[in-house]
Design an enzyme around this catalytic site. Structure first.
Site, mmCIF file in Angstrom:
data_model
loop_
_atom_site.group_PDB
_atom_site.id
_atom_site.type_symbol
_atom_site.label_atom_id
_atom_site.label_comp_id
_atom_site.label_asym_id
_atom_site.label_seq_id
_atom_site.Cartn_x
_atom_site.Cartn_y
_atom_site.Cartn_z
ATOM 1 N N SER A 94 54.710 86.649 53.658
ATOM 2 C CA SER A 94 53.261 86.811 53.579
ATOM 3 C C SER A 94 52.740 87.956 54.443
ATOM 4 C CB SER A 94 52.556 85.514 53.984
ATOM 5 O OG SER A 94 52.761 85.235 55.362
ATOM 6 N N LYS A 132 49.936 85.227 60.895
ATOM 7 C CA LYS A 132 48.917 85.881 60.064
ATOM 8 C C LYS A 132 48.165 86.907 60.909
ATOM 9 C CE LYS A 132 49.741 82.971 56.657
ATOM 10 N NZ LYS A 132 50.502 83.390 55.457
#
Length: 247
Positions: A50, A91
């Site tokens: 991701s 993230k």
């Protein structure tokens, strides 16, 4: 001759002392660097893609232990959030408490009405691959996205939850400074967020690595002095005993 011998011995003793000091100092720097790194940093293996291309699946990163209150826009953080599975996740922070975030304007993420340049996105991918309704981040919380926007389960996957997909600052465990394996080095500073406020300063990783490398150099240099000094001493002794032209 006796005076010369004493001088040679004196130099030898001085060299031996300096050699021992170099080795001792090298050990302090080497071991101290590792100890400092162990206190300041945590290693993590990133399980998903991701954050590609900044961090690929399986990459080993070094994350500096920080307080969530020290996190700024653009930081790549490691955090745990119960509603996200309560496992360590990596993230990028794109908005902090009080910011208004949305996507997209001219294909770019907007924060407080400003279009954000994001050179860390995969080549050919625009920020608009992830649709974000305009929302205001609650105080004390963070809005997080993956750099691989099309396949990241980030804040946009939790928009219907309390806090509109944001996580509390207290959920942050550490901030990623570098990819240690493969050795991609320090993360690039997210300069696209500079117009909104200060960016985080890099951690002491470079200083730690410099201390470790300096320690290795001193240890090897100090350890090599003894054999080199003995070899040079033998060469000088032979040259004195066998002057040129004497048979």
């Amino acid at each position: 001759m006796s005076g010369t011998g004493r001088t040679g011995k004196g130099r030898g003793r001085l060299g031996s002392v300096l050699s021992n000091i170099a080795v001792a100092l090298g050990c302090v720097l080497f071991l101290g660097g590792f100890a400092w790194g162990a206190v300041v940093y945590k290693p993590y293996t990133v399980p998903t893609s991701s954050m590609t291309p900044t961090i690929d699946a399986g990459d080993r990163v070094l994350a500096q232990r920080v307080d969530g209150d020290d996190v700024e826009r653009g930081d790549v953080v490691v955090f745990r959030q119960e509603s996200w599975g309560n496992a360590p996740m990596v993230k990028r922070v794109v908005a902090v408490g009080g910011d208004t975030v949305g996507c997209c304007t001219d294909g770019k993420l907007t924060v407080n009405g400003k279009k954000i340049d994001e050179p860390y996105l995969p080549a050919g991918q625009a920020a608009e691959s992830k649709k974000i309704p305009t929302l205001t981040v609650p105080k004390g919380r963070l809005f997080l996205l993956g750099d691989e926007r099309s396949g990241s389960l980030d804040s946009t996957a939790h928009l219907t939850e309390a806090g509109s997909g944001t996580v509390p600052r207290s959920a942050v465990d550490s901030r990623v400074d570098a990819v240690a394996w493969p050795m991609n080095g320090m993360l690039t500073r997210p300069t696209g967020f500079e117009t909104l406020g200060p960016l985080s300063s890099p951690g002491p990783l470079r200083l730690i690595l410099a201390a470790i490398v300096a320690g290795v150099v001193l240890i090897l240099g100090g350890a090599a002095y003894g054999p080199l000094a003995k070899r040079l001493g033998r060469s000088r002794t032979v040259s004195r005993r066998e002057p040129a032209g004497v048979h």
